[in-house]
Scaffold this motif. Structure first.
Motif, short mmCIF file in Angstrom:
data_model
loop_
_atom_site.label_atom_id
_atom_site.label_comp_id
_atom_site.label_asym_id
_atom_site.label_seq_id
_atom_site.Cartn_x
_atom_site.Cartn_y
_atom_site.Cartn_z
N PHE A 50 -0.29 -35.28 -15.45
CA PHE A 50 -1.48 -34.53 -15.10
C PHE A 50 -1.29 -33.04 -15.41
N VAL A 51 -0.21 -32.45 -14.96
CA VAL A 51 0.05 -31.02 -15.21
C VAL A 51 0.42 -30.80 -16.67
N ARG A 52 1.29 -31.65 -17.20
CA ARG A 52 1.73 -31.49 -18.59
C ARG A 52 0.57 -31.58 -19.57
N GLU A 53 -0.37 -32.48 -19.30
CA GLU A 53 -1.54 -32.62 -20.18
C GLU A 53 -2.31 -31.30 -20.28
N ARG A 54 -2.55 -30.66 -19.15
CA ARG A 54 -3.27 -29.38 -19.15
C ARG A 54 -2.46 -28.30 -19.86
N PHE A 55 -1.16 -28.32 -19.64
CA PHE A 55 -0.29 -27.33 -20.27
C PHE A 55 -0.28 -27.50 -21.80
N MET A 56 -0.13 -28.74 -22.26
CA MET A 56 -0.03 -29.00 -23.69
C MET A 56 -1.35 -28.72 -24.42
N ARG A 57 -2.47 -28.88 -23.74
CA ARG A 57 -3.77 -28.56 -24.33
C ARG A 57 -4.06 -27.06 -24.35
N GLY A 58 -3.20 -26.29 -23.70
CA GLY A 58 -3.43 -24.85 -23.62
C GLY A 58 -4.47 -24.48 -22.58
N CYS A 118 4.86 -19.96 -10.51
CA CYS A 118 5.73 -20.84 -9.74
C CYS A 118 7.13 -20.24 -9.71
N ASP A 119 7.84 -20.39 -8.60
CA ASP A 119 9.18 -19.80 -8.49
C ASP A 119 10.32 -20.82 -8.69
N ASN A 120 10.01 -21.98 -9.26
CA ASN A 120 11.01 -23.00 -9.49
C ASN A 120 11.10 -23.27 -11.00
N ILE A 121 12.19 -22.84 -11.60
CA ILE A 121 12.36 -22.96 -13.05
C ILE A 121 12.37 -24.43 -13.50
N SER A 122 12.97 -25.31 -12.71
CA SER A 122 13.02 -26.73 -13.08
C SER A 122 11.62 -27.34 -13.12
N ALA A 123 10.76 -26.98 -12.17
CA ALA A 123 9.39 -27.51 -12.17
C ALA A 123 8.63 -26.98 -13.38
N ILE A 124 8.85 -25.72 -13.74
CA ILE A 124 8.20 -25.16 -14.92
C ILE A 124 8.70 -25.87 -16.18
N TYR A 125 10.00 -26.15 -16.24
CA TYR A 125 10.59 -26.83 -17.38
C TYR A 125 9.97 -28.21 -17.59
N LEU A 126 9.65 -28.91 -16.50
CA LEU A 126 9.06 -30.24 -16.61
C LEU A 126 7.70 -30.21 -17.31
N THR A 127 6.96 -29.10 -17.20
CA THR A 127 5.65 -29.04 -17.85
C THR A 127 5.76 -28.99 -19.37
N ALA A 128 6.87 -28.46 -19.88
CA ALA A 128 7.03 -28.31 -21.32
C ALA A 128 7.96 -29.33 -21.94
N ASN A 129 8.74 -30.05 -21.14
CA ASN A 129 9.73 -30.99 -21.65
C ASN A 129 9.08 -32.34 -21.92
N PRO A 130 9.04 -32.78 -23.18
CA PRO A 130 8.38 -34.04 -23.50
C PRO A 130 9.20 -35.29 -23.15
N VAL A 131 10.43 -35.14 -22.73
CA VAL A 131 11.30 -36.28 -22.46
C VAL A 131 11.43 -36.48 -20.95
N PHE A 132 11.19 -37.70 -20.50
CA PHE A 132 11.40 -38.01 -19.09
C PHE A 132 12.88 -38.20 -18.83
N HIS A 133 13.31 -37.71 -17.71
CA HIS A 133 14.68 -37.95 -17.26
C HIS A 133 14.62 -39.00 -16.18
N ALA A 134 15.66 -39.77 -16.03
CA ALA A 134 15.68 -40.85 -15.05
C ALA A 134 15.38 -40.34 -13.64
N ARG A 135 15.82 -39.15 -13.33
CA ARG A 135 15.64 -38.64 -11.96
C ARG A 135 14.23 -38.11 -11.68
N THR A 136 13.37 -38.06 -12.70
CA THR A 136 12.01 -37.56 -12.46
C THR A 136 10.94 -38.63 -12.69
#
Length: 195
Positions: A145-153, A118-136
């Motif tokens: 959905f994406v974070r679950e797959r990422f966290m499971r490896g 992916c060419d968007n650093i912010s979108a990549i950051y969302l997969t690893a960041n466990p804290v929700f921000h108000a704007r997301t």
């Protein structure tokens, strides 16, 4: 369709000229010693000038061969480029999961987790960041959905520069030289005419 303007006719004629000029092109599948899945995901934020919806695109490869791709308008208007890119990541992730299931059913095992570029650093950051921000919070379902797959490896998300992003050709118009490069990287080649 009911009231086409001159610009619409010009666009249709351009498409027809392209199809006529590429009638001998086809997707060439090559033998590959690598059997892992990897993909490219991209979005063109607010790219549609009529309704400002984003265009999502992804290409999934098995080894060096492209086996699945998609380009479509997103159902809702994205409020940021991060949101549109993340929605595209979710679509690509769903396709990878389906392809993994299909390959497993056919008896092909995957030696490692697929990588999604992916060419968007912010979108990549969302997969690893466990804290929700108000704007997301509005993209919460896709986030989990994406974070679950990422966290499971089960999925690796990696950054790729926009210049090397293969899914660009599915989300926006490219200059001729760049489009030719895009087409050759997908192994779309000219085949000799048969009678």
């Amino acid at each position: 369709m009911h009231k086409p303007y001159v610009t619409h006719w010009l666009a249709v004629k351009r498409i027809l000229r392209y199809l006529k000029g590429t009638i001998t092109h086809g997707l060439y599948l090559r033998p590959s010693s690598v059997s892992t899945l990897h993909g490219f995901s991209d979005a063109d934020w607010a790219g549609n000038l009529d309704d400002r919806r984003s265009i999502s695109g992804f290409i999934i490869f098995l080894g060096s061969n492209s086996i699945s791709w998609s380009s479509k308008k997103q159902r809702t208007v994205a409020r940021s480029s991060t949101e549109s890119e993340y929605k595209s990541l979710a679509n690509a992730t769903a396709e990878i999961i389906w392809l993994q299931s299909l390959l497993q059913e056919l008896g092909f095992s995957q030696s490692r987790a697929p990588t999604l570029w992916c060419d968007n650093i912010s979108a990549i950051y969302l997969t690893a960041n466990p804290v929700f921000h108000a704007r997301t919070k509005h993209i919460e379902i896709d986030y989990h959905f994406v974070r679950e797959r990422f966290m499971r490896g089960q999925l690796h998300i990696q950054f790729i520069s926009s210049d090397d992003q293969l899914a660009d050709g599915l989300t926006k118009g490219l200059p001729s030289a760049r489009f030719s490069t895009f087409r050759s990287k997908l192994h779309v080649e000219t085949f000799p005419k048969t009678t």
